[in-house]
Design an enzyme around this catalytic site. Structure first.
Site, PDB file in Angstrom:
ATOM      1  N   ARG A  21       0.840  -1.215   0.000  1.00 46.02           N
ATOM      2  CA  ARG A  21       0.000   0.000   0.000  1.00 46.02           C
ATOM      3  C   ARG A  21       0.872   1.261   0.000  1.00 46.02           C
ATOM      4  O   ARG A  21       0.635   2.213  -0.761  1.00 46.02           O
ATOM      5  CB  ARG A  21      -0.897  -0.035   1.234  1.00 46.02           C
ATOM      6  N   ARG A  72       8.379 -19.444  -3.622  1.00 41.27           N
ATOM      7  CA  ARG A  72       9.822 -19.677  -3.487  1.00 41.27           C
ATOM      8  C   ARG A  72      10.240 -20.270  -4.833  1.00 41.27           C
ATOM      9  O   ARG A  72      10.108 -21.467  -5.049  1.00 41.27           O
ATOM     10  CB  ARG A  72      10.115 -20.648  -2.353  1.00 41.27           C
ATOM     11  N   ASP A 128      11.066 -14.087  10.619  1.00 39.77           N
ATOM     12  CA  ASP A 128      12.236 -14.613  11.350  1.00 39.77           C
ATOM     13  C   ASP A 128      13.139 -13.542  11.963  1.00 39.77           C
ATOM     14  O   ASP A 128      13.923 -13.839  12.871  1.00 39.77           O
ATOM     15  CB  ASP A 128      13.090 -15.486  10.420  1.00 39.77           C
ATOM     16  N   ASP A 130      15.791 -12.378  10.817  1.00 42.84           N
ATOM     17  CA  ASP A 130      17.182 -12.824  10.712  1.00 42.84           C
ATOM     18  C   ASP A 130      17.961 -12.098   9.619  1.00 42.84           C
ATOM     19  O   ASP A 130      18.885 -12.660   9.049  1.00 42.84           O
ATOM     20  CB  ASP A 130      17.204 -14.344  10.451  1.00 42.84           C
ATOM     21  N   ARG A 155      -0.130 -22.422  28.632  1.00 45.67           N
ATOM     22  CA  ARG A 155       0.281 -22.294  30.045  1.00 45.67           C
ATOM     23  C   ARG A 155      -0.885 -22.648  30.988  1.00 45.67           C
ATOM     24  O   ARG A 155      -0.682 -23.246  32.034  1.00 45.67           O
ATOM     25  CB  ARG A 155       0.780 -20.871  30.310  1.00 45.67           C
ATOM     26  N   ARG A 163       2.014 -29.931  34.058  1.00 45.53           N
ATOM     27  CA  ARG A 163       2.728 -30.635  32.978  1.00 45.53           C
ATOM     28  C   ARG A 163       3.923 -29.845  32.455  1.00 45.53           C
ATOM     29  O   ARG A 163       3.976 -28.619  32.575  1.00 45.53           O
ATOM     30  CB  ARG A 163       1.784 -30.838  31.799  1.00 45.53           C
ATOM     31  N   GLY A 171      11.500 -19.661  12.932  1.00 41.13           N
ATOM     32  CA  GLY A 171      12.690 -18.809  12.989  1.00 41.13           C
ATOM     33  C   GLY A 171      13.800 -19.308  12.095  1.00 41.13           C
ATOM     34  O   GLY A 171      14.878 -18.731  12.046  1.00 41.13           O
ATOM     35  N   ARG A 172      13.553 -20.433  11.450  1.00 42.46           N
ATOM     36  CA  ARG A 172      14.554 -21.069  10.583  1.00 42.46           C
ATOM     37  C   ARG A 172      15.862 -21.288  11.347  1.00 42.46           C
ATOM     38  O   ARG A 172      15.835 -21.946  12.362  1.00 42.46           O
ATOM     39  CB  ARG A 172      14.775 -20.227   9.322  1.00 42.46           C
ATOM     40  N   ALA A 187       9.014 -18.278  30.065  1.00 39.43           N
ATOM     41  CA  ALA A 187       9.377 -19.695  29.927  1.00 39.43           C
ATOM     42  C   ALA A 187      10.474 -20.089  30.918  1.00 39.43           C
ATOM     43  O   ALA A 187      11.287 -19.256  31.325  1.00 39.43           O
ATOM     44  CB  ALA A 187       9.849 -19.960  28.504  1.00 39.43           C
ATOM     45  N   HIS A 250       2.628 -22.787  11.206  1.00 37.89           N
ATOM     46  CA  HIS A 250       2.246 -21.643  10.370  1.00 37.89           C
ATOM     47  C   HIS A 250       1.232 -20.714  11.009  1.00 37.89           C
ATOM     48  O   HIS A 250       0.961 -19.639  10.453  1.00 37.89           O
ATOM     49  CB  HIS A 250       1.742 -22.138   9.014  1.00 37.89           C
TER      50      HIS A 250
HETATM   51  O1  F6P Z   1      11.035 -17.725   6.744  1.00 35.63           O
HETATM   52  C1  F6P Z   1       9.785 -17.802   7.332  1.00 35.63           C
HETATM   53  C2  F6P Z   1       9.463 -19.213   7.728  1.00 35.63           C
HETATM   54  O2  F6P Z   1       8.162 -19.225   8.293  1.00 35.63           O
HETATM   55  C3  F6P Z   1      10.469 -19.893   8.656  1.00 35.63           C
HETATM   56  O3  F6P Z   1      10.313 -19.496   9.992  1.00 35.63           O
HETATM   57  C4  F6P Z   1      10.168 -21.344   8.389  1.00 35.63           C
HETATM   58  O4  F6P Z   1      11.315 -22.132   8.658  1.00 35.63           O
HETATM   59  C5  F6P Z   1       9.833 -21.361   6.929  1.00 35.63           C
HETATM   60  O5  F6P Z   1       9.427 -20.045   6.587  1.00 35.63           O
HETATM   61  C6  F6P Z   1       8.746 -22.308   6.539  1.00 35.63           C
HETATM   62  O6  F6P Z   1       8.578 -22.218   5.167  1.00 35.63           O
HETATM   63  P1  F6P Z   1       7.391 -22.870   4.369  1.00 35.63           P
HETATM   64  O7  F6P Z   1       6.138 -22.148   4.723  1.00 35.63           O
HETATM   65  O8  F6P Z   1       7.749 -22.681   2.938  1.00 35.63           O
HETATM   66  O9  F6P Z   1       7.344 -24.294   4.796  1.00 35.63           O
END
Ligand code: F6P
Length: 319
Positions: A21, A72, A128, A130, A155, A163, A171-172, A187, A250
């Site tokens: 946007r 991708r 992520d 990163d 929690r 438990r 986070g890859r 945590a 996801h």
């Molecule tokens: O890069 C974002 C991310 O959600 C990562 O945290 C995860 O490892 C990856 O993408 C999962 O990718 P996909 O949705 O293609 O399986």
């Protein structure tokens, strides 16, 4: 410069729509035609584009995902794929391209620029966080909040039943999500790829909880001991601890973006258009302490963004 295009690539991230946007509206206000590529680099190769205007970007700021869709693209990793995409851009007389995504996206954008003289600017869009060259990425804040909300619910059950829960977050290869989520959800242990995961310490912390044993363990998916299932199995083998495992998956990627992600996406969108107008290319437009910064695209994947020490210390101190 008369015409620009924007695409989203890699994993979708909340705030990408605010970004699209902002690119559209700032482009229009500077007299540019703005095109949206449908389906990331795959769509660029196929030439699937729509012209964006105020109307098509109305009422999208609050929605997650990306109206431009994403992919991708394996084809774009090959020179032939990039040549086809460059041809499309030349035929449509598009002078500059904004690519919002993560390091895979920036690789593609860099080589497209290098091989075909296309003006490219990257913007960091991934949950992520990163990416070197920006303090935060678009989508990170929303993912944190979504994960913490889910963990707060878990929690309740952990507490009621006494438990141990081992919860895996995305986070890859980086532990940003896990570390911040671990601190924010209180945590008892956080396992991230940047530190050595020590199961003996984790076991001691479970014992410290007393007979009730209510324990929340957060695991970043890239941890060197594996994900939550592997750590759960190791705790059973080594210490006979029966833990429940939850992989948030996801659920962390979708949902309405937070204010932070909407504002970041908007700010970076305007800055990316400015960069193109100024003739800048082959950089990522990021933000550090509120200031826009340019980082060569190559640095975004060759340099590593460290997980700040204070976060690791804070997490250790408070668990
Ligand atoms: O890069 C974002 C991310 O959600 C990562 O945290 C995860 O490892 C990856 O993408 C999962 O990718 P996909 O949705 O293609 O399986």
């Amino acid at each position: 410069m008369k015409s620009i295009a924007v695409l989203t690539s890699g994993g979708d991230a909340p705030g990408m729509n605010a970004h699209i946007r902002a690119v559209t509206r700032s482009g229009l206000s500077r007299g540019l035609d703005v095109w949206g590529v449908i389906g990331g680099f795959s769509g660029l190769i196929e030439g699937t584009m729509i012209q964006l205007d105020r109307k098509s970007t109305a009422n999208i700021i609050a929605s997650g995902g990306t109206i431009l869709k994403t992919s991708r693209s394996k084809e774009f990793m090959m020179p032939g794929g990039r040549a086809a995409a460059a041809q499309v851009l030349k035929e449509k007389r598009i002078d500059g391209l904004i690519c919002c995504g993560g390091d895979g996206t920036f690789h593609g954008a860099h080589f497209l620029g290098l091989e075909h003289g296309i003006q490219v600017v990257g913007t960091p869009g991934t949950i992520d966080n990163d990416i070197y060259g920006t303090q935060y990425t678009i989508g990170y804040d929303t993912a944190l909040n979504t994960a913490v909300e889910a963990i707060d619910r878990i929690r309740d059950t952990a507490d009621s039943h006494g438990r141990v829960f081992i919860i895996e977050v995305m986070g890859r290869h980086a532990g940003f999500i896990a570390m911040e989520v671990g601190i924010a959800s209180g945590a008892e242990y956080v396992a991230v790829p940047e530190t050595v995961t020590n199961l003996d310490i984790l076991y001691q912390r479970i014992l410290k909880q007393g007979r009730q044993r209510r324990t929340i363990v957060i695991v970043g998916e890239g941890d060197e001991l594996g994900g939550a299932y592997q750590i759960g199995a190791a705790m059973k083998d080594k210490y006979d601890i029966d833990a429940k495992v939850a992989v948030l998956g996801h659920i962390q990627r979708g949902g309405s973006p937070t204010v932070r992600d909407r504002v970041l996406g908007s700010h970076l969108g305007v800055a990316a258009v400015d960069a193109l107008i100024d003739g800048i290319t082959d950089v990522m437009v990021g933000r550090v302490h509120g200031e826009i910064e340019y980082t060569p695209l190559e640095d975004t994947w060759s340099k590593q963004k460290p997980l700040e020490n204070y976060m690791i210390e804070l997490s250790d101190l408070l668990t």
